[in-house]
Write an enzyme that holds these catalytic residues in place. Structure first.
Site, short mmCIF file in Angstrom:
data_model
loop_
_atom_site.label_atom_id
_atom_site.label_comp_id
_atom_site.label_asym_id
_atom_site.label_seq_id
_atom_site.Cartn_x
_atom_site.Cartn_y
_atom_site.Cartn_z
N ASP A 41 105.58 -5.43 -23.70
CA ASP A 41 104.32 -5.64 -22.99
C ASP A 41 103.29 -6.34 -23.87
O ASP A 41 103.65 -7.19 -24.70
CB ASP A 41 103.80 -4.28 -22.51
N HIS B 126 97.56 -2.76 -20.81
CA HIS B 126 98.74 -2.48 -19.99
C HIS B 126 99.82 -1.68 -20.74
O HIS B 126 100.29 -0.64 -20.28
CB HIS B 126 99.27 -3.85 -19.54
N SER C 239 103.92 -1.29 -12.05
CA SER C 239 103.77 -1.19 -13.50
C SER C 239 103.74 0.25 -13.95
O SER C 239 104.25 0.60 -15.00
CB SER C 239 102.41 -1.73 -13.91
#
Ligand SMILES: *[C@@H]1O[C@H](CO)[C@@H](O)[C@H](O)[C@H]1NC(C)=O
Ligand SMILES: *[C@@H]1O[C@H](CO)[C@@H](O)[C@H](O)[C@H]1NC(C)=O
Ligand SMILES: *[C@@H]1O[C@H](CO)[C@@H](O)[C@H](O)[C@H]1NC(C)=O
Ligand SMILES: *[C@@H]1O[C@H](CO)[C@@H](O)[C@H](O)[C@H]1NC(C)=O
Ligand SMILES: [Ca+2]
Ligand SMILES: [Ca+2]
Length: 659
Positions: free
Chosen positions: A196, A237, A413
């Site tokens: 990520d 994220h 996600s």
């Protein structure tokens, strides 16, 4: 398998500065971007020579590619990280060295993070209070252990771990992780890599579960995958995904991860102007004997018109990971199915649709699909994420950047890391599990629970082996308790075989509302070394185009009469030249079925928003069966919750064998 070639209209395209890439059959034309990375193949000399070649040619040596002795990653610091023209001079310079067999400047492409709505975190000070429920309970009886619930302040908001009906959810609609924890499985000894935008590894809730040794920063080539600061906290994220898996328990910080004693590694690879095949491949192949699970919550843009998948080196990395990783048992690649909503189809995303990834969709706390959820026949199962944006706490509570917490992590996600956490629990229960075992366990122990389609389009159905599935949710929501029980008692599977069942190669036209129906009769390679009697994955390689690609819809029906929608309508995809070229559509819906008999493919153009009469041209369909010759479940055992399901499929298999 993966083919990259310049498309038919090359001359025209190049004239306008366009290049068409055909990947895995995808063909799309756009202005090509090249990066400052090169793939360099040498005929001799290994790493020592590679360093020497780099130095002499003015390049910086980065690393070998997937541990190869002959292929290397170089960058050139004087070349822009993204530009429209290839640097012929630099490539020529490399090629002038006698050891250099091949030097390919890497193209750049877009890979987007999945996530519904990026929201900033809640300051830690607000969340540091004790879990009010627990505090209340403990008030009078200080010495008595009343509950085994974690005491972390956000645990009460982690409805996906324990749904008591908070935030408008349905009690009991959760991942059943407490059952797994009670059996003593918390992820010890298992490492999950978060591919990520980095991880805040200084975070109090993550630092003790951070595996620094297995971490790497591919965006800036160093050992510290710390997220790059931006004012919007765009790079939160990876940190949020990491907390869902491995946030520490009972430390009075944020919440708790699904596998709170497992480790997470950070593979920072999404934070550069463009993705390259080299970065993807190196990340997915990073330390495959140290990293057990790779979790990805990103992919080709979810705009409903992109058809894209892994390129050559990345494909090689995945195949290598699955065949050789974890000392031969195979790495587990977990993929977020996509956030393109009803107008996209994750079978057009070659990562999510791959047999070697486990693709996970999300359900909300009351059992619906979320608006952003993308469905397809390759989705194996579901976990949870946010739905109704009005209820703030219906999001996923986890760690956030700079030692903060959030309650609003979202999108598929947020779903993929929950699955990765459960797989970590299963691997602790049985380290011998292979990548295939993990998929079988997912199929056998996931549950329908209360999941449903709010649009009433996709119903729950039983396939020919008695397994209940839904186009949106795969085999249902993961059940950690059932999974670790079954993992603990799991017996090795019979060998996997691959049977090419047949092909239809014939040019045929079809128009709007004029479907074509094709059949393949197969004995599933009976009597040969590729005999498949019990299916795992099924692939349909299809070559088809239409005057409006998004209006092509394809259904595939198995000999046991299970229909998979392998391609749904994608109203925004106006591509009209190339369509799909041997694109590997995959379905999991026919899992455990007996594949011999007649398979039917129905290809049509449905009326679209262009309101035109679309013309389609079909060219090829090849059907490939993957599975076992021998029944896979005869000796397996399940817990009480999954016994009925297992019993049913075993009985079906016995009946199939008697025939
Ligand atoms: C990818 O692999 C195929 C098949 O091995 C090969 O023909 C093609 O040239 C490769 N593409 C690139 C960009 O290396
Ligand atoms: C949490 O985030 C806020 C911004 O919302 C920031 O000012 C604060 O420093 C962060 N907390 C910590 C402990 O770093
Ligand atoms: C894993 O495999 C090894 C060697 O085959 C065996 O000794 C061990 O008992 C197995 N562990 C589990 C949990 O099945
Ligand atoms: C196959 O399934 C469809 C529904 O999906 C049903 O209408 C049809 O009757 C079935 N055909 C057979 C032969 O069972
Ligand atoms: Ca915690
Ligand atoms: Ca997508």
């Amino acid at each position: 398998m993966v083919k990259i070639s310049v498309c038919a209209h090359r001359n025209v395209a190049v004239l306008f500065g366009l290049v068409c890439l055909s990947i895995f059959g995808l063909t799309s034309c756009s202005q090509e971007v090249v990066t400052n990375s090169w793939l360099v193949e040498l005929s001799q000399g290994g790493e020592v020579a590679a360093r020497e070649v780099a130095k002499r040619s003015g390049f910086t040596y980065v690393s070998p590619v997937l541990g190869s002795d002959t292929e290397f990653h170089f960058v050139h610091n004087a070349v822009s990280k993204s530009r429209f023209r290839r640097s012929v001079v630099h490539t020529r310079k490399l090629k002038s060295h006698p050891f250099v067999k091949r030097a390919v400047q890497q193209t750049g492409f877009v890979r987007s993070k999945r996530g519904y709505r990026p929201l900033a975190g809640v300051p830690l000070s607000d969340l540091r209070l004790k879990n009010p429920d627990i505090a209340e309970l403990l008030k009078d009886e200080k010495d008595v252990v009343i509950t085994k619930d974690p005491t972390d302040p956000l645990f009460g908001k982690e409805w996906f771990l324990k749904n008591r009906g908070q935030s408008g959810g349905i009690p009991g609609l959760d991942l059943n992780v407490e059952a797994a924890w009670e059996m003593g499985f918390t992820g010890k000894g298992v490492t999950t890599a978060i591919m990520d935008d980095g991880i805040d590894y200084l975070h109090e809730d993550l630092k003790n579960n951070y595996n620094a040794e297995a971490s790497y920063d591919f965006s800036s080539n160093d050992h510290f995958p710390y997220p790059r600061y931006t004012d919007t906290w765009f790079n939160s994220h990876g940190t949020r995904c990491a907390g869902e898996i491995a946030a520490a328990r009972d430390n009075n910080v944020c919440g708790v991860g699904v596998a709170y004693d497992s480790k997470v590694a950070g593979l920072r690879m999404l934070d550069q102007p463009f993705m390259t095949d080299l970065i993807e491949a190196n990340a997915m192949g990073h330390m495959p004997n140290h990293i057990d699970i790779y979790s990805a919550s990103w992919g080709p843009t979810d705009d409903g018109k992109t058809v894209d998948g892994p390129r050559n080196l990345t494909m090689r990395a995945i195949v290598k990971g699955v065949n050789e990783g974890r000392n031969g048992k195979g790495n587990i690649y977990v993929w977020a199915s996509g956030d393109g909503g009803q107008e996209d189809d994750c079978n057009c995303d070659g990562y999510a649709a791959s047999m070697w990834t486990i693709s996970i969709n999300s359900a909300t706390n009351d059992g619906q699909t979320a608006g952003y959820d993308e469905s397809c026949s390759s989705t194996l199962a579901s976990t949870f994420s946010n739905g109704k944006s009005t209820l703030r706490d219906a999001g996923v509570a986890t760690t956030d950047l700079y030692n903060n917490c959030t309650t609003t992590h979202s999108g598929t996600s947020a779903a993929a890391p929950e699955a990765a956490g459960i797989f970590a629990l299963a691997l602790e229960a049985n380290t011998n599990l292979t990548w295939r075992d993990m998929q079988h366990l997912t199929v056998l122990t996931s549950k329908r629970n209360r999941l449903f389609d709010p649009y009433l389009k996709h119903f729950w159905q039983y396939n020919g082996a008695g397994l209940e599935f839904n186009h949106l949710f795969g085999y249902g929501v993961l059940d950690a308790g059932a999974m670790v029980y079954m993992a603990k008692h799991w017996k090795p599977l019979p060998e996997r075989f691959h049977c090419t069942a047949g092909s239809v190669v014939q040019k045929m036209s079809f128009g709007t509302n004029e479907p074509i129906t094709l059949t393949i009769d197969t004995d599933a390679c009976k009597g040969t070394k590729n005999e498949v009697n019990f299916l795992e994955h099924l692939q349909a390689f299809v070559t088809v185009r239409s005057s409006y690609r998004g209006n092509i819809v394809i259904h595939l029906t198995s000999p046991m009469n299970t229909t998979s929608m392998i391609l749904s309508q994608r109203p925004n995809d106006d591509e009209h030249k190339n369509g799909f070229t041997r694109w590997p559509f995959m379905t999991t819906h026919t899992w455990a079925e007996a594949p011999s008999g007649t398979w039917t493919l129905r290809v049509e153009n449905v009326p679209g928003k262009n309101n035109a009469y679309d013309e389609g041209v079909f060219r090829e369909w090849t059907l490939v069966l993957h599975g076992t010759r021998d029944p896979p479940y005869n000796h397996q055992e399940a817990d009480e919750q999954s016994q009925v399901k297992l019993f049913k499929v075993k009985r079906m298999h016995e009946a199939a064998q008697k025939e």
